[in-house]
Design an enzyme around this catalytic site. Sequence first.
Site, PDB file in Angstrom:
ATOM      1  N   GLN A 132     -16.436  32.931  54.330  1.00 12.75           N
ATOM      2  CA  GLN A 132     -17.398  31.867  54.057  1.00 12.75           C
ATOM      3  C   GLN A 132     -18.673  32.037  54.882  1.00 12.75           C
ATOM      4  O   GLN A 132     -18.664  32.641  55.958  1.00 12.75           O
ATOM      5  CB  GLN A 132     -16.775  30.511  54.392  1.00 12.75           C
ATOM      6  CG  GLN A 132     -15.465  30.227  53.680  1.00 12.75           C
ATOM      7  CD  GLN A 132     -15.654  29.713  52.270  1.00 12.75           C
ATOM      8  OE1 GLN A 132     -16.506  28.885  51.999  1.00 12.75           O
ATOM      9  NE2 GLN A 132     -14.839  30.200  51.342  1.00 12.75           N
ATOM     10  N   LYS A 148     -21.051  25.815  60.362  1.00 11.88           N
ATOM     11  CA  LYS A 148     -20.662  25.855  58.948  1.00 11.88           C
ATOM     12  C   LYS A 148     -21.542  24.873  58.184  1.00 11.88           C
ATOM     13  O   LYS A 148     -21.490  23.667  58.444  1.00 11.88           O
ATOM     14  CB  LYS A 148     -19.191  25.469  58.771  1.00 11.88           C
ATOM     15  CG  LYS A 148     -18.208  26.526  59.231  1.00 11.88           C
ATOM     16  CD  LYS A 148     -16.786  26.169  58.802  1.00 11.88           C
ATOM     17  CE  LYS A 148     -15.823  27.280  59.130  1.00 11.88           C
ATOM     18  NZ  LYS A 148     -14.455  27.009  58.628  1.00 11.88           N
ATOM     19  N   ASP A 167     -15.745  25.950  51.879  1.00 10.68           N
ATOM     20  CA  ASP A 167     -15.425  25.133  53.048  1.00 10.68           C
ATOM     21  C   ASP A 167     -16.228  23.841  53.038  1.00 10.68           C
ATOM     22  O   ASP A 167     -17.388  23.819  52.622  1.00 10.68           O
ATOM     23  CB  ASP A 167     -15.744  25.903  54.335  1.00 10.68           C
ATOM     24  CG  ASP A 167     -14.634  26.878  54.709  1.00 10.68           C
ATOM     25  OD1 ASP A 167     -13.651  26.980  53.950  1.00 10.68           O
ATOM     26  OD2 ASP A 167     -14.754  27.528  55.757  1.00 10.68           O
ATOM     27  N   ILE A 248     -19.205  24.143  65.772  1.00 14.21           N
ATOM     28  CA  ILE A 248     -17.871  24.359  66.346  1.00 14.21           C
ATOM     29  C   ILE A 248     -18.000  25.165  67.636  1.00 14.21           C
ATOM     30  O   ILE A 248     -18.528  26.281  67.634  1.00 14.21           O
ATOM     31  CB  ILE A 248     -16.974  25.116  65.340  1.00 14.21           C
ATOM     32  CG1 ILE A 248     -16.927  24.365  64.003  1.00 14.21           C
ATOM     33  CG2 ILE A 248     -15.578  25.309  65.903  1.00 14.21           C
ATOM     34  CD1 ILE A 248     -16.319  25.164  62.866  1.00 14.21           C
ATOM     35  N   ILE A 250     -17.277  27.583  70.541  1.00 13.14           N
ATOM     36  CA  ILE A 250     -16.492  28.812  70.684  1.00 13.14           C
ATOM     37  C   ILE A 250     -15.988  28.918  72.112  1.00 13.14           C
ATOM     38  O   ILE A 250     -16.764  28.938  73.070  1.00 13.14           O
ATOM     39  CB  ILE A 250     -17.325  30.054  70.321  1.00 13.14           C
ATOM     40  CG1 ILE A 250     -17.695  30.017  68.829  1.00 13.14           C
ATOM     41  CG2 ILE A 250     -16.556  31.335  70.638  1.00 13.14           C
ATOM     42  CD1 ILE A 250     -18.576  31.164  68.378  1.00 13.14           C
ATOM     43  N   ASP A 310      -4.588  26.207  52.713  1.00 12.91           N
ATOM     44  CA  ASP A 310      -5.134  27.572  52.724  1.00 12.91           C
ATOM     45  C   ASP A 310      -4.843  28.284  54.048  1.00 12.91           C
ATOM     46  O   ASP A 310      -5.578  29.154  54.462  1.00 12.91           O
ATOM     47  CB  ASP A 310      -6.650  27.505  52.487  1.00 12.91           C
ATOM     48  CG  ASP A 310      -7.244  28.860  52.125  1.00 12.91           C
ATOM     49  OD1 ASP A 310      -6.576  29.630  51.412  1.00 12.91           O
ATOM     50  OD2 ASP A 310      -8.374  29.154  52.557  1.00 12.91           O
ATOM     51  N   ASP A 325     -10.134  26.613  61.712  1.00 13.68           N
ATOM     52  CA  ASP A 325     -10.551  26.813  60.323  1.00 13.68           C
ATOM     53  C   ASP A 325      -9.911  25.771  59.391  1.00 13.68           C
ATOM     54  O   ASP A 325      -9.007  26.068  58.607  1.00 13.68           O
ATOM     55  CB  ASP A 325     -10.194  28.225  59.860  1.00 13.68           C
ATOM     56  CG  ASP A 325     -10.991  28.644  58.637  1.00 13.68           C
ATOM     57  OD1 ASP A 325     -11.878  27.877  58.221  1.00 13.68           O
ATOM     58  OD2 ASP A 325     -10.728  29.741  58.106  1.00 13.68           O
TER      59      ASP A 325
END
Length: 418
Positions: A132, A148, A167, A248, A250, A310, A325
């Site tokens: 994605q 995202k 997503d 998000i 990291i 998923d 995810d």
Amino acid sequence: MISKKKIYVFAVCGALTTILYYIANIVFLCKIYENEIENNFNVDIEKIIREYVGVLEPQFLNVNPRFSKLRLKLITNFKYSDYNHSIWDVPKNWISYKHGLYNPDDSSIGKLLKALKFEPILKVSNALKGTQLKLLLHLNSSQKVLFKPQWYSKETVIEGPVYSGKDRHSAEIYSFYLGAVLNISWMPLVVGRKINLQEVYQKGDLLLKKTMFIKATGEYCLFGKCYYCRKEEYICGDNDNLIEGAAILIIPGILKKVRSPWQRTYKNHLKAKWEENKDYCKSLKKGIDHEKLLDYVDLSIFDFLIQNGDRHHYEIMKGNIIFLDNGKSFGNPNKVFFDILAPLYQCCLIRNTTWNNLQIVSGGTLTSLVDEILKSNEQTEIITEYNKRAVEQRLLFIYAAVNYCIKKFGVESVFTTC
């Protein structure tokens, strides 16, 4: 001329052949019936779980007395608060934390969430891994953030299989806060954030700029670089060149990818072993560490709540499964994909701590607390009321599934302190 004796022998042989033929057919039909039972196993379990919901005890329907303590802790620690330039030292300190990707008791969480939302972007690049479109944002103190972008409005209903569509950024945001309420800290911090695509272009590297273009009307657009990224599928900014998405955090560390024992085939005509064999978990237990199996159950419960079907692979860090995810969640509030819960109802195992965390948020308090924190932090609704009601309904299904397991195998077999 054929003798009477030979005729008799032929008759007997013919009769035996007929009998064997019918026996073979009966065996064949029984095998078909057996396969139908196996194939319908998940459907049968769904029916049983739904029936168990109807007889749940009041403790699963009413507000738990322990909820107020949980609420106070989360409201205190997770609401946005002001931060200073040393805020990015906090996640670096969490690297040594052994019980999650972040420490839920750390009073700096609210500060870090606010920084994640508002800290200036120094440079941008494409996040190349995965299927994605994602961006890699570089902030102060070498902190990296995955972004995202939004593809759908929160009202959009995704039809089709559970893994359909792109997503959903809103799913990432809501899943984080839902996990926090359930005391799940093996997931990265997530906030909603708007970024300016003109700024992204100016601060982007050469490869990123090659995946962007400017319309004649002045809007900046992005199609990115990933497995499914195509020039024909792009996102553009609004009148101010802003796009919304999920930021998000990291956390540094090495991720190990492991295939899920409950992976789907992603083919309509082909079922996986776990979808057909009601005793699938019995054979699985022989080759999987008991505690790892409990991790799979924990994750399946969370995935069932958010309807993430998923999860074909798991990421492992510090020896634990990471709840990473979650973008394929909250696709369709009108459907319940019960097979996501297969690790729970097939293995009939659950940690005591997981069960306690689930019971604390009974009586509609799970989504109400998520809402309370989100309205303060994001100041907008992340998912629809239909989706929230669906989450609460799924929680009842989980209570029912555990009660089904208890009835079938007994309390001592179902619960574990691992």
